[in-house]
Design a protein around this motif. Structure first.
Motif, PDB file in Angstrom:
ATOM      1  N   MET A 148       0.720 -11.293   5.110  1.00 11.51           N
ATOM      2  CA  MET A 148       1.051 -10.072   5.824  1.00 11.51           C
ATOM      3  C   MET A 148       0.238  -9.992   7.103  1.00 11.51           C
ATOM      4  SD  MET A 148       1.011  -7.340   2.688  1.00 11.51           S
ATOM      5  CE  MET A 148       1.435  -7.865   1.022  1.00 11.51           C
ATOM      6  N   THR A 149       0.868  -9.507   8.174  1.00 11.89           N
ATOM      7  CA  THR A 149       0.203  -9.364   9.459  1.00 11.89           C
ATOM      8  C   THR A 149       0.402  -7.952   9.974  1.00 11.89           C
ATOM      9  OG1 THR A 149       0.621 -11.696   9.972  1.00 11.89           O
ATOM     10  CG2 THR A 149       0.055 -10.235  11.809  1.00 11.89           C
ATOM     11  N   PHE A 150      -0.705  -7.295  10.292  1.00  7.08           N
ATOM     12  CA  PHE A 150      -0.647  -5.956  10.848  1.00  7.08           C
ATOM     13  C   PHE A 150      -1.493  -5.935  12.116  1.00  7.08           C
ATOM     14  CE2 PHE A 150       0.093  -5.501   6.306  1.00  7.08           C
ATOM     15  CZ  PHE A 150       1.219  -4.683   6.279  1.00  7.08           C
ATOM     16  N   PRO A 151      -1.054  -5.174  13.128  1.00 10.06           N
ATOM     17  CA  PRO A 151      -1.737  -5.212  14.422  1.00 10.06           C
ATOM     18  C   PRO A 151      -3.061  -4.452  14.418  1.00 10.06           C
ATOM     19  CG  PRO A 151       0.024  -3.593  14.465  1.00 10.06           C
ATOM     20  CD  PRO A 151       0.128  -4.295  13.144  1.00 10.06           C
ATOM     21  N   ALA A 152      -3.872  -4.705  15.418  1.00 10.29           N
ATOM     22  CA  ALA A 152      -5.094  -3.946  15.607  1.00 10.29           C
ATOM     23  C   ALA A 152      -4.746  -2.481  15.831  1.00 10.29           C
ATOM     24  CB  ALA A 152      -5.863  -4.491  16.810  1.00 10.29           C
ATOM     25  N   GLY A 153      -5.554  -1.589  15.291  1.00 11.61           N
ATOM     26  CA  GLY A 153      -5.280  -0.172  15.425  1.00 11.61           C
ATOM     27  C   GLY A 153      -4.325   0.376  14.391  1.00 11.61           C
ATOM     28  N   PHE A 154      -3.847  -0.463  13.492  1.00 11.85           N
ATOM     29  CA  PHE A 154      -2.948  -0.025  12.420  1.00 11.85           C
ATOM     30  C   PHE A 154      -3.683   1.005  11.550  1.00 11.85           C
ATOM     31  CE2 PHE A 154      -0.402  -0.482   8.547  1.00 11.85           C
ATOM     32  CZ  PHE A 154       0.882  -0.593   9.067  1.00 11.85           C
ATOM     33  N   VAL A 155      -3.009   2.089  11.205  1.00  2.90           N
ATOM     34  CA  VAL A 155      -3.629   3.167  10.431  1.00  2.90           C
ATOM     35  C   VAL A 155      -3.456   2.892   8.942  1.00  2.90           C
ATOM     36  CG1 VAL A 155      -3.646   5.639   9.942  1.00  2.90           C
ATOM     37  CG2 VAL A 155      -3.185   4.830  12.269  1.00  2.90           C
ATOM     38  N   TRP A 156      -4.581   2.789   8.240  1.00  7.37           N
ATOM     39  CA  TRP A 156      -4.554   2.624   6.786  1.00  7.37           C
ATOM     40  C   TRP A 156      -5.096   3.905   6.145  1.00  7.37           C
ATOM     41  CZ3 TRP A 156      -2.154  -1.382   4.638  1.00  7.37           C
ATOM     42  CH2 TRP A 156      -1.981  -2.549   5.399  1.00  7.37           C
TER      43      TRP A 156
ATOM     44  N   ARG B 282       3.988  -5.490  -3.097  1.00 10.69           N
ATOM     45  CA  ARG B 282       5.333  -5.839  -2.642  1.00 10.69           C
ATOM     46  C   ARG B 282       5.809  -4.893  -1.536  1.00 10.69           C
ATOM     47  NH1 ARG B 282       9.001  -6.332  -7.884  1.00 10.69           N
ATOM     48  NH2 ARG B 282      10.545  -6.965  -6.300  1.00 10.69           N
ATOM     49  N   HIS B 283       5.399  -3.620  -1.595  1.00 11.01           N
ATOM     50  CA  HIS B 283       5.842  -2.691  -0.565  1.00 11.01           C
ATOM     51  C   HIS B 283       5.037  -2.826   0.722  1.00 11.01           C
ATOM     52  CE1 HIS B 283       8.094  -1.025  -3.920  1.00 11.01           C
ATOM     53  NE2 HIS B 283       8.811  -0.373  -3.026  1.00 11.01           N
ATOM     54  N   LEU B 284       3.793  -3.239   0.633  1.00 10.95           N
ATOM     55  CA  LEU B 284       3.054  -3.562   1.850  1.00 10.95           C
ATOM     56  C   LEU B 284       3.671  -4.785   2.527  1.00 10.95           C
ATOM     57  CD1 LEU B 284      -0.691  -3.023   0.867  1.00 10.95           C
ATOM     58  CD2 LEU B 284       0.824  -1.498   2.151  1.00 10.95           C
ATOM     59  N   GLU B 285       4.091  -5.733   1.729  1.00  9.88           N
ATOM     60  CA  GLU B 285       4.769  -6.905   2.284  1.00  9.88           C
ATOM     61  C   GLU B 285       6.080  -6.496   2.950  1.00  9.88           C
ATOM     62  OE1 GLU B 285       6.335 -11.354   0.925  1.00  9.88           O
ATOM     63  OE2 GLU B 285       5.414 -10.003  -0.536  1.00  9.88           O
ATOM     64  N   ALA B 286       6.790  -5.543   2.344  1.00 14.97           N
ATOM     65  CA  ALA B 286       8.049  -5.070   2.927  1.00 14.97           C
ATOM     66  C   ALA B 286       7.810  -4.386   4.267  1.00 14.97           C
ATOM     67  CB  ALA B 286       8.736  -4.110   1.960  1.00 14.97           C
ATOM     68  N   ALA B 287       6.720  -3.613   4.373  1.00 17.09           N
ATOM     69  CA  ALA B 287       6.389  -2.973   5.646  1.00 17.09           C
ATOM     70  C   ALA B 287       6.033  -4.018   6.693  1.00 17.09           C
ATOM     71  CB  ALA B 287       5.232  -1.998   5.454  1.00 17.09           C
ATOM     72  N   SER B 288       5.315  -5.060   6.275  1.00 16.82           N
ATOM     73  CA  SER B 288       4.971  -6.148   7.187  1.00 16.82           C
ATOM     74  C   SER B 288       6.232  -6.870   7.666  1.00 16.82           C
ATOM     75  CB  SER B 288       4.022  -7.130   6.500  1.00 16.82           C
ATOM     76  OG  SER B 288       3.725  -8.223   7.321  1.00 16.82           O
ATOM     77  N   ASP B 289       7.181  -7.075   6.760  1.00 15.12           N
ATOM     78  CA  ASP B 289       8.439  -7.729   7.145  1.00 15.12           C
ATOM     79  C   ASP B 289       9.183  -6.912   8.201  1.00 15.12           C
ATOM     80  OD1 ASP B 289       7.938  -9.766   5.374  1.00 15.12           O
ATOM     81  OD2 ASP B 289       9.276  -9.008   3.804  1.00 15.12           O
ATOM     82  N   ALA B 290       9.192  -5.580   8.003  1.00 18.34           N
ATOM     83  CA  ALA B 290       9.871  -4.718   8.976  1.00 18.34           C
ATOM     84  C   ALA B 290       9.184  -4.794  10.334  1.00 18.34           C
ATOM     85  CB  ALA B 290       9.890  -3.282   8.466  1.00 18.34           C
ATOM     86  N   LEU B 291       7.868  -4.842  10.330  1.00 23.25           N
ATOM     87  CA  LEU B 291       7.120  -4.965  11.576  1.00 23.25           C
ATOM     88  C   LEU B 291       7.462  -6.264  12.290  1.00 23.25           C
ATOM     89  CD1 LEU B 291       4.860  -3.661  13.293  1.00 23.25           C
ATOM     90  CD2 LEU B 291       3.211  -4.848  11.855  1.00 23.25           C
ATOM     91  N   THR B 292       7.554  -7.338  11.523  1.00 28.79           N
ATOM     92  CA  THR B 292       7.909  -8.641  12.091  1.00 28.79           C
ATOM     93  C   THR B 292       9.305  -8.617  12.707  1.00 28.79           C
ATOM     94  OG1 THR B 292       6.517  -9.764  10.459  1.00 28.79           O
ATOM     95  CG2 THR B 292       8.189 -11.088  11.555  1.00 28.79           C
ATOM     96  N   GLN B 293      10.207  -7.801  12.114  1.00 26.01           N
ATOM     97  CA  GLN B 293      11.586  -7.712  12.614  1.00 26.01           C
ATOM     98  C   GLN B 293      11.750  -6.692  13.735  1.00 26.01           C
ATOM     99  OE1 GLN B 293      14.542  -7.448   9.396  1.00 26.01           O
ATOM    100  NE2 GLN B 293      13.051  -8.387   8.000  1.00 26.01           N
ATOM    101  N   GLY B 294      10.649  -6.131  14.217  1.00 28.18           N
ATOM    102  CA  GLY B 294      10.726  -5.269  15.385  1.00 28.18           C
ATOM    103  C   GLY B 294      10.626  -3.784  15.144  1.00 28.18           C
ATOM    104  N   ALA B 295      10.505  -3.343  13.886  1.00 24.25           N
ATOM    105  CA  ALA B 295      10.333  -1.916  13.616  1.00 24.25           C
ATOM    106  C   ALA B 295       8.930  -1.492  14.053  1.00 24.25           C
ATOM    107  CB  ALA B 295      10.543  -1.625  12.138  1.00 24.25           C
ATOM    108  N   PRO B 296       8.795  -0.348  14.710  1.00 23.41           N
ATOM    109  CA  PRO B 296       7.494   0.072  15.235  1.00 23.41           C
ATOM    110  C   PRO B 296       6.597   0.710  14.169  1.00 23.41           C
ATOM    111  CG  PRO B 296       9.141   1.691  15.843  1.00 23.41           C
ATOM    112  CD  PRO B 296       9.886   0.573  15.135  1.00 23.41           C
TER     113      PRO B 296
ATOM    114  N   ARG C  17     -10.572  -4.487   2.981  1.00 23.14           N
ATOM    115  CA  ARG C  17     -11.697  -5.256   3.518  1.00 23.14           C
ATOM    116  C   ARG C  17     -11.212  -6.586   4.093  1.00 23.14           C
ATOM    117  NH1 ARG C  17     -15.951  -4.264  -1.540  1.00 23.14           N
ATOM    118  NH2 ARG C  17     -16.570  -2.147  -0.922  1.00 23.14           N
ATOM    119  N   THR C  18     -10.252  -7.203   3.424  1.00 26.58           N
ATOM    120  CA  THR C  18      -9.690  -8.449   3.939  1.00 26.58           C
ATOM    121  C   THR C  18      -8.954  -8.212   5.246  1.00 26.58           C
ATOM    122  OG1 THR C  18      -9.434  -9.297   1.690  1.00 26.58           O
ATOM    123  CG2 THR C  18      -8.120 -10.353   3.408  1.00 26.58           C
ATOM    124  N   GLN C  19      -8.228  -7.088   5.302  1.00 27.00           N
ATOM    125  CA  GLN C  19      -7.476  -6.749   6.508  1.00 27.00           C
ATOM    126  C   GLN C  19      -8.418  -6.433   7.676  1.00 27.00           C
ATOM    127  OE1 GLN C  19      -4.221  -6.920   7.051  1.00 27.00           O
ATOM    128  NE2 GLN C  19      -4.420  -6.171   9.152  1.00 27.00           N
ATOM    129  N   GLY C  20      -9.593  -5.898   7.343  1.00 23.78           N
ATOM    130  CA  GLY C  20     -10.568  -5.590   8.384  1.00 23.78           C
ATOM    131  C   GLY C  20     -10.318  -4.266   9.038  1.00 23.78           C
TER     132      GLY C  20
END
Length: 443
Positions: free
Chosen positions: A1-9, A377-391, A440-443
């Protein structure tokens, strides 16, 4: 999974689910529409909940230990204005003022939601969301909260899931206030959206940094090829009805045609200038997701459609089907429909979808492996949407704590933290530790 800097957790809670009715004027037992609804059904309401009103310092320490950057809590309207109008309750508003300061002191962004289903009973007695005046009372309430918190809150959510308030509270009668109105429930939807627009104006005047609305979204999947039209109608009712006025400045034509044919009188709720108010610019759009709507055409049901669960899927304790790809479809679908007008999306992974009935073992440990799988699985789904261009710009897990689960009462446990109903002792579940390690892994 890849999430950008500044992503709100973050994680979230709702006031009526966790606070209880303490001396400072808690949501439970203090005049919320859910009090009367629960008592009429002969089940406990939010009088005790999770005891957060007295144990909040401990709960905020849990947030710090979890390592999230944000916490979305809801402000109980019936706590700030017990009668739904007039001056604010000093101890009621002071509770959230103190909560905001303490969150910042622990390095957690406060995200304040103004309405999470707990309308003051006094306003319900005067017509509730069916009455236009409730929208103006909400504007007044938003102004009071904004004046107190806007200098420190990172963001405000005006309404939480107006679809569910309308569908379950005013069409099906399974949520407070328990009305079954069919298409005559449309004014409840309209007045919520009007209240949202008025609140946006009040919050911005108070200096709010970010303002948005959160709705319960889901893709509508036809059960067979013959159910395509029914699925399209369901998609309109759940999503387009509550989003087109915000981002397009108008109601969807499919809805207007339906109402014009079958209930033209309800359109009188829409007055000149309402669309301009509802279309106030948003800084983000909240997306609450649990599962897709599995839709069949049915001549014997309201509006000719029947909504169920996707078959042949793993189920949670709440009965929801586990369909993470539906979240990806929801997020990419919003971007496709609204294009450049689609604001940043803040996702809430609904805990009702990950509900469990677990209890501590003899060693005091609470394992909830099913919830961990669900969240992963749902975090992965959110990451997939981000990869496909969803903001997608953030994810909140709901809920931090076990508590009152609306029409399910206390029969479901949906928190990352187990709460003993007798002692109110908090015990972090395995999912809490899993999410902490993931952050912690995500940073």
């Amino acid at each position: 999974m890849t999430f950008p800097a500044g992503f709100v957790w973050g994680v979230s809670t709702a006031a009526y689910q966790i606070e209880g009715g303490g001396e400072a004027g808690g949501g439970g037992g203090r005049g919320s529409v859910w009090d009367l609804f629960s008592w009429a059904r002969g089940v406990p309401g939010g009088e005790a909940a999770s005891g957060h009103e007295g144990l909040w310092p401990r709960d905020l320490d849990l947030l710090r230990d979890l390592g999230v950057g944000a916490y979305r809590f809801s402000v109980a309207w019936s706590r700030v204005q017990p009668g739904g109008r007039g001056r604010a309750s000093v101890p009621g508003l002071a509770f959230y003022d103190r909560l905001t300061d303490e969150l910042l002191g622990r390095g957690v962004q406060p995200w304040a939601a103004l309405h999470h289903w707990d309308l003051p009973q006094a306003l319900q007695d005067a017509g509730g969301w069916l009455a236009r005046d409730t929208a103006y009372r909400f504007e007044e309430y938003a102004s009071l909260v904004g004046e107190r918190l806007a200098d420190r809150a990172a963001a405000f959510v005006t309404l939480t899931d107006p679809f569910t308030v309308t569908a379950q509270g005013h069409v099906l009668g399974t949520h407070a206030p328990g009305l079954r109105l069919g298409l005559d429930a449309f004014p409840a939807a309209h007045h919520q959206l009007l209240a949202h627009g008025l609140a946006v104006r009040a919050l911005r005047e108070a200096g709010a940094r970010q303002v948005g609305l959160a709705n319960g979204y889901a893709p509508a999947w036809p059960a067979t090829d013959r159910d395509e039209r029914a699925a399209t109608l369901m998609s309109t009712l759940r999503g387009d009805l509550f989003t087109d006025p915000l981002l397009r400045g108008e109601y969807p034509a499919t809805l207007l045609n339906l109402l014009s044919e079958r209930a033209p009188q309800v359109l009188e709720a829409v007055q000149a200038g309402d669309h301009a108010v509802m279309a106030a610019p948003l800084d983000f759009l909240g997306v609450h997701y649990t599962q897709p709507d599995w839709v069949r055409a049915s001549s014997g049901t309201l509006l000719g459609l029947e909504v169920g669960h996707v078959p042949d899927r793993e189920r949670t304790a709440s009965g929801a089907a586990v369909v993470p790809e539906g979240l990806t479809q929801t997020l990419t679908g919003l971007k496709a429909r609204y294009g450049d007008t689609c604001p940043p999306l803040i996702v809430t992974v609904g805990s009702a979808g990950a509900a469990d009935t677990d209890i501590p073992d003899d060693g005091g440990r609470v394992r909830d492996d099913a919830r961990i799988r669900y969240l992963d699985r749902h975090l992965e789904a959110a990451s997939d949407a981000l990869t496909q261009g969803a903001p997608v710009r953030g994810v909140f897990v709901h809920s931090l704590l076990d508590g009152f689960e609306w029409n399910a009462g206390y029969s479901l446990r949906t928190g990352l933290v187990h709460v003993d109903s007798g002692t109110l002792e908090r015990t972090p579940r395995s999912s809490f530790r899993w999410l902490r390690d993931r952050l912690r892994t995500q940073g």
